[in-house]
Design a protein around this motif. Structure first.
Motif, PDB file in Angstrom:
ATOM      1  N   PHE A  14      -8.265   6.461  40.256  1.00 16.39           N
ATOM      2  CA  PHE A  14      -9.538   6.952  39.747  1.00 16.39           C
ATOM      3  C   PHE A  14     -10.649   6.087  40.317  1.00 16.39           C
ATOM      4  CE2 PHE A  14      -6.585   8.347  36.488  1.00 16.39           C
ATOM      5  CZ  PHE A  14      -7.001   9.652  36.267  1.00 16.39           C
ATOM      6  N   ILE A  15     -11.557   6.719  41.032  1.00 11.10           N
ATOM      7  CA  ILE A  15     -12.775   6.033  41.436  1.00 11.10           C
ATOM      8  C   ILE A  15     -13.776   6.373  40.345  1.00 11.10           C
ATOM      9  CG2 ILE A  15     -14.584   5.818  43.156  1.00 11.10           C
ATOM     10  CD1 ILE A  15     -12.559   6.652  45.263  1.00 11.10           C
ATOM     11  N   GLY A  16     -14.011   5.411  39.489  1.00 15.08           N
ATOM     12  CA  GLY A  16     -14.776   5.629  38.271  1.00 15.08           C
ATOM     13  C   GLY A  16     -13.827   5.497  37.100  1.00 15.08           C
ATOM     14  N   ALA A  17     -14.260   4.828  36.060  1.00 13.69           N
ATOM     15  CA  ALA A  17     -13.363   4.553  34.938  1.00 13.69           C
ATOM     16  C   ALA A  17     -13.977   4.955  33.605  1.00 13.69           C
ATOM     17  CB  ALA A  17     -13.007   3.065  34.935  1.00 13.69           C
ATOM     18  N   GLY A  18     -14.811   5.970  33.632  1.00 15.24           N
ATOM     19  CA  GLY A  18     -15.491   6.422  32.417  1.00 15.24           C
ATOM     20  C   GLY A  18     -14.626   7.301  31.532  1.00 15.24           C
ATOM     21  N   LYS A  19     -15.276   8.050  30.680  1.00 17.01           N
ATOM     22  CA  LYS A  19     -14.582   8.850  29.674  1.00 17.01           C
ATOM     23  C   LYS A  19     -13.636   9.895  30.268  1.00 17.01           C
ATOM     24  CE  LYS A  19     -18.163   8.270  26.159  1.00 17.01           C
ATOM     25  NZ  LYS A  19     -17.555   7.175  25.487  1.00 17.01           N
ATOM     26  N   MET A  20     -14.041  10.546  31.342  1.00 11.52           N
ATOM     27  CA  MET A  20     -13.159  11.555  31.955  1.00 11.52           C
ATOM     28  C   MET A  20     -11.920  10.894  32.563  1.00 11.52           C
ATOM     29  SD  MET A  20     -14.274  14.586  31.397  1.00 11.52           S
ATOM     30  CE  MET A  20     -13.408  15.573  32.601  1.00 11.52           C
ATOM     31  N   ALA A  21     -12.101   9.785  33.249  1.00 10.52           N
ATOM     32  CA  ALA A  21     -10.952   9.069  33.825  1.00 10.52           C
ATOM     33  C   ALA A  21     -10.039   8.569  32.713  1.00 10.52           C
ATOM     34  CB  ALA A  21     -11.435   7.911  34.694  1.00 10.52           C
ATOM     35  N   GLN A  22     -10.620   8.109  31.635  1.00  7.41           N
ATOM     36  CA  GLN A  22      -9.814   7.643  30.504  1.00  7.41           C
ATOM     37  C   GLN A  22      -9.019   8.789  29.887  1.00  7.41           C
ATOM     38  OE1 GLN A  22     -12.294   5.376  27.742  1.00  7.41           O
ATOM     39  NE2 GLN A  22     -13.483   4.674  29.513  1.00  7.41           N
ATOM     40  N   ALA A  23      -9.652   9.938  29.718  1.00  4.27           N
ATOM     41  CA  ALA A  23      -8.968  11.097  29.134  1.00  4.27           C
ATOM     42  C   ALA A  23      -7.825  11.569  30.030  1.00  4.27           C
ATOM     43  CB  ALA A  23      -9.961  12.231  28.897  1.00  4.27           C
ATOM     44  N   LEU A  24      -8.074  11.622  31.324  1.00  2.00           N
ATOM     45  CA  LEU A  24      -7.015  12.034  32.254  1.00  2.00           C
ATOM     46  C   LEU A  24      -5.881  11.013  32.276  1.00  2.00           C
ATOM     47  CD1 LEU A  24      -9.202  13.475  35.135  1.00  2.00           C
ATOM     48  CD2 LEU A  24      -7.583  14.746  33.713  1.00  2.00           C
ATOM     49  N   THR A  25      -6.217   9.744  32.258  1.00  2.00           N
ATOM     50  CA  THR A  25      -5.189   8.699  32.222  1.00  2.00           C
ATOM     51  C   THR A  25      -4.331   8.860  30.974  1.00  2.00           C
ATOM     52  OG1 THR A  25      -6.528   7.136  33.482  1.00  2.00           O
ATOM     53  CG2 THR A  25      -4.799   6.202  32.099  1.00  2.00           C
ATOM     54  N   ARG A  26      -4.974   9.029  29.848  1.00  2.00           N
ATOM     55  CA  ARG A  26      -4.251   9.214  28.594  1.00  2.00           C
ATOM     56  C   ARG A  26      -3.309  10.420  28.687  1.00  2.00           C
ATOM     57  NH1 ARG A  26      -8.524   8.530  25.751  1.00  2.00           N
ATOM     58  NH2 ARG A  26      -9.139  10.707  25.639  1.00  2.00           N
ATOM     59  N   GLY A  27      -3.799  11.520  29.253  1.00  2.00           N
ATOM     60  CA  GLY A  27      -2.978  12.719  29.404  1.00  2.00           C
ATOM     61  C   GLY A  27      -1.828  12.541  30.377  1.00  2.00           C
ATOM     62  N   PHE A  28      -2.091  11.889  31.516  1.00  2.00           N
ATOM     63  CA  PHE A  28      -1.032  11.655  32.499  1.00  2.00           C
ATOM     64  C   PHE A  28       0.072  10.785  31.912  1.00  2.00           C
ATOM     65  CE2 PHE A  28      -4.237  12.160  36.210  1.00  2.00           C
ATOM     66  CZ  PHE A  28      -4.092  13.534  36.167  1.00  2.00           C
ATOM     67  N   LEU A  29      -0.309   9.774  31.155  1.00  2.48           N
ATOM     68  CA  LEU A  29       0.690   8.886  30.552  1.00  2.48           C
ATOM     69  C   LEU A  29       1.456   9.604  29.448  1.00  2.48           C
ATOM     70  CD1 LEU A  29      -1.349   5.550  30.404  1.00  2.48           C
ATOM     71  CD2 LEU A  29       0.465   6.157  32.024  1.00  2.48           C
ATOM     72  N   ALA A  30       0.751  10.344  28.599  1.00  3.11           N
ATOM     73  CA  ALA A  30       1.408  11.048  27.490  1.00  3.11           C
ATOM     74  C   ALA A  30       2.381  12.112  27.980  1.00  3.11           C
ATOM     75  CB  ALA A  30       0.353  11.673  26.572  1.00  3.11           C
ATOM     76  N   SER A  31       2.009  12.793  29.065  1.00  2.05           N
ATOM     77  CA  SER A  31       2.866  13.861  29.589  1.00  2.05           C
ATOM     78  C   SER A  31       3.876  13.343  30.611  1.00  2.05           C
ATOM     79  CB  SER A  31       2.017  14.952  30.222  1.00  2.05           C
ATOM     80  OG  SER A  31       1.310  14.420  31.331  1.00  2.05           O
ATOM     81  N   ARG A  32       3.819  12.055  30.891  1.00  2.00           N
ATOM     82  CA  ARG A  32       4.724  11.391  31.840  1.00  2.00           C
ATOM     83  C   ARG A  32       4.591  11.924  33.259  1.00  2.00           C
ATOM     84  NH1 ARG A  32       9.767   9.421  28.320  1.00  2.00           N
ATOM     85  NH2 ARG A  32       8.610   9.252  26.393  1.00  2.00           N
ATOM     86  N   ILE A  33       3.396  12.386  33.590  1.00  3.65           N
ATOM     87  CA  ILE A  33       3.121  12.797  34.967  1.00  3.65           C
ATOM     88  C   ILE A  33       3.099  11.574  35.864  1.00  3.65           C
ATOM     89  CG2 ILE A  33       1.278  13.683  36.478  1.00  3.65           C
ATOM     90  CD1 ILE A  33       0.727  15.776  34.323  1.00  3.65           C
ATOM     91  N   ALA A  34       2.660  10.466  35.303  1.00  4.84           N
ATOM     92  CA  ALA A  34       2.636   9.198  36.040  1.00  4.84           C
ATOM     93  C   ALA A  34       2.922   8.073  35.066  1.00  4.84           C
ATOM     94  CB  ALA A  34       1.276   8.991  36.708  1.00  4.84           C
ATOM     95  N   SER A  35       3.378   6.963  35.609  1.00  8.09           N
ATOM     96  CA  SER A  35       3.616   5.775  34.795  1.00  8.09           C
ATOM     97  C   SER A  35       2.398   4.865  34.863  1.00  8.09           C
ATOM     98  CB  SER A  35       4.839   5.023  35.323  1.00  8.09           C
ATOM     99  OG  SER A  35       4.551   4.484  36.604  1.00  8.09           O
ATOM    100  N   LYS A  36       2.334   3.872  33.986  1.00  4.14           N
ATOM    101  CA  LYS A  36       1.242   2.902  34.008  1.00  4.14           C
ATOM    102  C   LYS A  36       1.155   2.216  35.370  1.00  4.14           C
ATOM    103  CE  LYS A  36       1.537   1.773  29.122  1.00  4.14           C
ATOM    104  NZ  LYS A  36       1.804   0.728  28.134  1.00  4.14           N
ATOM    105  N   GLU A  37       2.314   1.958  35.947  1.00  9.81           N
ATOM    106  CA  GLU A  37       2.365   1.287  37.250  1.00  9.81           C
ATOM    107  C   GLU A  37       1.846   2.179  38.374  1.00  9.81           C
ATOM    108  OE1 GLU A  37       5.094   1.624  35.190  1.00  9.81           O
ATOM    109  OE2 GLU A  37       4.956  -0.390  34.332  1.00  9.81           O
TER     110      GLU A  37
END
Length: 129
Positions: A14-37
């Motif tokens: 994510f280039i930019g770490a605002g609310k939209m990036a945070q929401a997408l990160t939360r969704g990617f992690l919750a749905s296991r599309i990507a790992s934290k790493e």
């Protein structure tokens, strides 16, 4: 062009770490599309990245590092800085990168500009509206 994505090897930046990036990160992690790493986010100051850092992802103030460490690059900055950010990262863009812009009102031409030096690459526009 067929592309297969595997959550174990998915790398999203994510280039930019605002609310939209945070929401997408939360969704990617919750749905296991990507790992934290597999997720990295960049923003101009450490204060800007403090909220997204809470998800345990890698954070940086270096946009080029974000692109280099990612296969999918989400442009999640304010529309008035998209061109500047894309010019900044253009030296490290390869044909393997997929750019997705969620910046409101940004034309696909802006994304294509950074990709101009990369052959046979398509640009896609995602709209939040």
């Amino acid at each position: 062009m067929d592309r297969e994505f595997d959550a174990a090897t998915m790398s999203i930046g994510f280039i930019g770490a605002g609310k939209m990036a945070q929401a997408l990160t939360r969704g990617f992690l919750a749905s296991r599309i990507a790992s934290k790493e597999g997720i990295i986010a960049s923003a101009p100051t450490s204060q800007s990245i403090s909220a997204i850092k809470e998800y345990g992802i890698h954070v940086t103030c270096n946009n080029q590092e974000t692109v280099q460490d990612s296969r999918v690059v989400v442009v999640a900055v304010k529309p008035n800085v998209v061109s500047t950010v894309l010019r900044e990262v253009s030296p490290v863009v390869t044909k393997e990168h997929l750019f997705v812009s969620i910046a409101a009102g940004v034309k696909i031409r802006s994304i294509e500009e950074v990709r101009r030096h990369v052959t046979q690459q398509e640009a896609f526009l995602c709209s939040t509206s």
